[in-house]
Design a protein around this motif. Structure first.
Motif, PDB file in Angstrom:
ATOM      1  N   LYS A   3       0.818  -1.207   0.000  1.00  0.00           N
ATOM      2  CA  LYS A   3       0.000   0.000   0.000  1.00  0.00           C
ATOM      3  C   LYS A   3       0.860   1.268   0.000  1.00  0.00           C
ATOM      4  O   LYS A   3       0.414   2.323  -0.441  1.00  0.00           O
ATOM      5  CB  LYS A   3      -0.910   0.013   1.228  1.00  0.00           C
ATOM      6  CG  LYS A   3      -1.999  -1.045   1.217  1.00  0.00           C
ATOM      7  CD  LYS A   3      -3.058  -0.758   0.155  1.00  0.00           C
ATOM      8  CE  LYS A   3      -4.232  -1.715   0.301  1.00  0.00           C
ATOM      9  NZ  LYS A   3      -5.245  -1.507  -0.762  1.00  0.00           N
ATOM     10  N   PRO A 116       1.238 -15.158   7.443  1.00  0.00           N
ATOM     11  CA  PRO A 116       0.289 -14.033   7.314  1.00  0.00           C
ATOM     12  C   PRO A 116       0.889 -12.827   6.591  1.00  0.00           C
ATOM     13  O   PRO A 116       0.173 -12.108   5.881  1.00  0.00           O
ATOM     14  CB  PRO A 116      -0.043 -13.686   8.772  1.00  0.00           C
ATOM     15  CG  PRO A 116       0.322 -14.893   9.557  1.00  0.00           C
ATOM     16  CD  PRO A 116       1.492 -15.474   8.850  1.00  0.00           C
ATOM     17  N   SER A 117       2.197 -12.597   6.786  1.00  0.00           N
ATOM     18  CA  SER A 117       2.835 -11.457   6.124  1.00  0.00           C
ATOM     19  C   SER A 117       2.806 -11.617   4.614  1.00  0.00           C
ATOM     20  O   SER A 117       2.440 -10.686   3.880  1.00  0.00           O
ATOM     21  CB  SER A 117       4.279 -11.314   6.614  1.00  0.00           C
ATOM     22  OG  SER A 117       4.902 -10.219   5.995  1.00  0.00           O
ATOM     23  N   GLY A 120      -0.665 -11.226   3.357  1.00  0.00           N
ATOM     24  CA  GLY A 120      -1.054  -9.819   3.314  1.00  0.00           C
ATOM     25  C   GLY A 120      -0.461  -9.095   2.126  1.00  0.00           C
ATOM     26  O   GLY A 120      -1.117  -8.240   1.507  1.00  0.00           O
ATOM     27  N   VAL A 127      -7.595  -5.852  -0.005  1.00  0.00           N
ATOM     28  CA  VAL A 127      -8.025  -5.432   1.339  1.00  0.00           C
ATOM     29  C   VAL A 127      -8.097  -3.910   1.382  1.00  0.00           C
ATOM     30  O   VAL A 127      -7.069  -3.240   1.238  1.00  0.00           O
ATOM     31  CB  VAL A 127      -7.047  -5.943   2.413  1.00  0.00           C
ATOM     32  CG1 VAL A 127      -7.488  -5.478   3.795  1.00  0.00           C
ATOM     33  CG2 VAL A 127      -6.963  -7.461   2.372  1.00  0.00           C
ATOM     34  N   SER A 130      -9.919   0.990   4.560  1.00  0.00           N
ATOM     35  CA  SER A 130     -10.975   1.335   5.519  1.00  0.00           C
ATOM     36  C   SER A 130     -11.156   0.266   6.593  1.00  0.00           C
ATOM     37  O   SER A 130     -11.753   0.529   7.631  1.00  0.00           O
ATOM     38  CB  SER A 130     -12.301   1.546   4.777  1.00  0.00           C
ATOM     39  OG  SER A 130     -12.675   0.373   4.061  1.00  0.00           O
ATOM     40  N   TRP A 131     -10.644  -0.935   6.359  1.00  0.00           N
ATOM     41  CA  TRP A 131     -10.749  -1.987   7.362  1.00  0.00           C
ATOM     42  C   TRP A 131      -9.864  -1.690   8.570  1.00  0.00           C
ATOM     43  O   TRP A 131     -10.097  -2.231   9.649  1.00  0.00           O
ATOM     44  CB  TRP A 131     -10.359  -3.329   6.765  1.00  0.00           C
ATOM     45  CG  TRP A 131     -11.377  -3.895   5.824  1.00  0.00           C
ATOM     46  CD1 TRP A 131     -12.479  -3.254   5.316  1.00  0.00           C
ATOM     47  CD2 TRP A 131     -11.387  -5.206   5.268  1.00  0.00           C
ATOM     48  NE1 TRP A 131     -13.170  -4.076   4.476  1.00  0.00           N
ATOM     49  CE2 TRP A 131     -12.529  -5.289   4.419  1.00  0.00           C
ATOM     50  CE3 TRP A 131     -10.555  -6.310   5.374  1.00  0.00           C
ATOM     51  CZ2 TRP A 131     -12.851  -6.449   3.713  1.00  0.00           C
ATOM     52  CZ3 TRP A 131     -10.859  -7.463   4.662  1.00  0.00           C
ATOM     53  CH2 TRP A 131     -11.996  -7.536   3.853  1.00  0.00           C
ATOM     54  N   GLY A 132      -8.852  -0.874   8.380  1.00  0.00           N
ATOM     55  CA  GLY A 132      -7.987  -0.500   9.494  1.00  0.00           C
ATOM     56  C   GLY A 132      -7.151  -1.642  10.046  1.00  0.00           C
ATOM     57  O   GLY A 132      -6.789  -1.633  11.227  1.00  0.00           O
ATOM     58  N   LEU A 133      -6.797  -2.603   9.199  1.00  0.00           N
ATOM     59  CA  LEU A 133      -6.021  -3.751   9.681  1.00  0.00           C
ATOM     60  C   LEU A 133      -4.603  -3.375  10.071  1.00  0.00           C
ATOM     61  O   LEU A 133      -3.945  -4.117  10.797  1.00  0.00           O
ATOM     62  CB  LEU A 133      -5.991  -4.853   8.607  1.00  0.00           C
ATOM     63  CG  LEU A 133      -7.336  -5.509   8.277  1.00  0.00           C
ATOM     64  CD1 LEU A 133      -7.141  -6.606   7.241  1.00  0.00           C
ATOM     65  CD2 LEU A 133      -7.976  -6.086   9.532  1.00  0.00           C
ATOM     66  N   GLY A 134      -4.116  -2.227   9.585  1.00  0.00           N
ATOM     67  CA  GLY A 134      -2.763  -1.814   9.941  1.00  0.00           C
ATOM     68  C   GLY A 134      -2.586  -1.611  11.432  1.00  0.00           C
ATOM     69  O   GLY A 134      -1.484  -1.768  11.974  1.00  0.00           O
ATOM     70  N   ALA A 136      -3.568  -3.529  13.647  1.00  0.00           N
ATOM     71  CA  ALA A 136      -3.309  -4.817  14.288  1.00  0.00           C
ATOM     72  C   ALA A 136      -1.831  -4.961  14.633  1.00  0.00           C
ATOM     73  O   ALA A 136      -1.478  -5.560  15.654  1.00  0.00           O
ATOM     74  CB  ALA A 136      -3.749  -5.963  13.381  1.00  0.00           C
ATOM     75  N   GLY A 137      -0.959  -4.411  13.793  1.00  0.00           N
ATOM     76  CA  GLY A 137       0.470  -4.465  14.090  1.00  0.00           C
ATOM     77  C   GLY A 137       0.814  -3.687  15.339  1.00  0.00           C
ATOM     78  O   GLY A 137       1.642  -4.126  16.149  1.00  0.00           O
TER      79      GLY A 137
END
Length: 213
Positions: A3, A116-117, A120, A127, A130-134, A136-137
Motif C-alpha cells: 500500500k 500471514p505477512s 497480506g 483489502v 478502511s478496514w484499518g487492519l494496519g 493490528a500491528g
C-alpha cells in the motif's frame, strides 16, 4: 508495504530478509514519504538495538554453538521468543533442552510471522484501507511491550519514550521516533545506574552495621 508503493516482489524479499516487525513498521512510513536513506537506516538500527541486549544475554546460553548456528539463532531471534526462553530458563546453566526449545519456538514464530505477512502482501490490493487492519500491528507490539515491563526501569523508559514521541511529533521525516528511542535509552540507563548505586549503598550500610555489631 504494498500500500505504501513497494512492489510485491520487493515486499516479499523485505518480509523474509528483514525479519523484524517493529523495524518494518518504523521504516515503511519513512520510505513512503521519501525520507533520506540515512534516516531509514538509522531508524531501523535504533529500533533493533534491543537485539544487541538480547544477544548479549543469549551468548551465555549459546556461546558453545558453531558460528554458523549462532548466526542463524541471531536471525530467528525475536521479542516473544526471548521472553518465553528467559522464563523457561531463568538461570544461566547448561541444559540439553535449551537448543531444542529455542528452535521449536523460533520455527513456530517464524512461520506465524511469514505466512500471514506473505498472504497480506499478495492480497494487499484486495483489502481496503478502511478496514484499518494496519492497527493490528500496533496492538501486537503493545502486547509484546507489556510483557517486557517487568521493573521500574522499563516502565520509566516506556513512559519517557511515549512522552518524547508525542512531544516531538511535529518533527519532519518521523524523526520523533529517533528522539523517543534516544530518550528511552537515556532514561533506562539512568534508572539502572540509580538502582545499582542504591543497591551498592544498601550493601555498604549493611556491611557497616554487621561490622559494628
Amino acid at each position: 508495504m504494498v500500500k505504501s508503493g513497494m512492489s510485491v516482489w520487493l515486499a516479499l524479499v523485505m518480509s523474509i530478509a528483514v525479519y523484524a516487525g517493529s523495524a518494518q513498521l518504523s521504516v515503511i512510513p519513512l520510505l513512503a514519504v521519501g525520507a533520506p536513506l540515512w534516516v531509514v537506516w538509522l531508524t531501523a538500527t535504533c529500533v533493533n538495538l534491543r537485539f544487541v541486549i538480547f544477544s548479549s544475554l543469549w551468548r551465555s546460553y549459546f556461546q558453545s554453538q558453531p558460528l554458523g548456528r549462532r548466526l542463524a539463532i541471531g536471525y530467528f531471534s525475536g521479542d516473544v521468543i526471548f521472553v518465553a526462553f528467559m522464563k523457561r530458563f531463568p538461570r544461566v546453566e547448561p541444559d540439553p533442552d535449551q537448543v531444542p526449545y529455542f528452535w521449536g519456538a523460533a520455527s513456530l514464530n517464524w512461520l506465524a510471522w511469514q505466512i500471514p505477512s506473505i498472504a497480506g502482501i499478495l492480497l494487499a490490493n484486495e483489502v481496503p484501507l478502511s478496514w484499518g487492519l494496519g492497527f493490528a500491528g500496533v496492538l501486537a507490539l503493545l502486547g509484546v511491550l507489556l510483557s517486557l515491563l517487568v521493573d521500574r526501569a522499563t516502565w520509566v523508559a516506556t513512559g519517557v519514550a511515549a512522552s518524547a514521541a508525542v512531544a516531538a511529533y511535529a518533527l519532519p521525516l518521523k524523526l520523533n521516533i529517533l528522539v523517543a528511542i534516544a530518550a528511552a535509552i537515556a532514561a533506562g540507563l539512568a534508572m539502572e545506574s540509580a538502582q545499582r548505586h542504591a543497591r551498592q549503598q544498601a550493601l555498604r550500610q549493611r556491611a557497616a552495621g554487621e561490622d559494628g555489631a
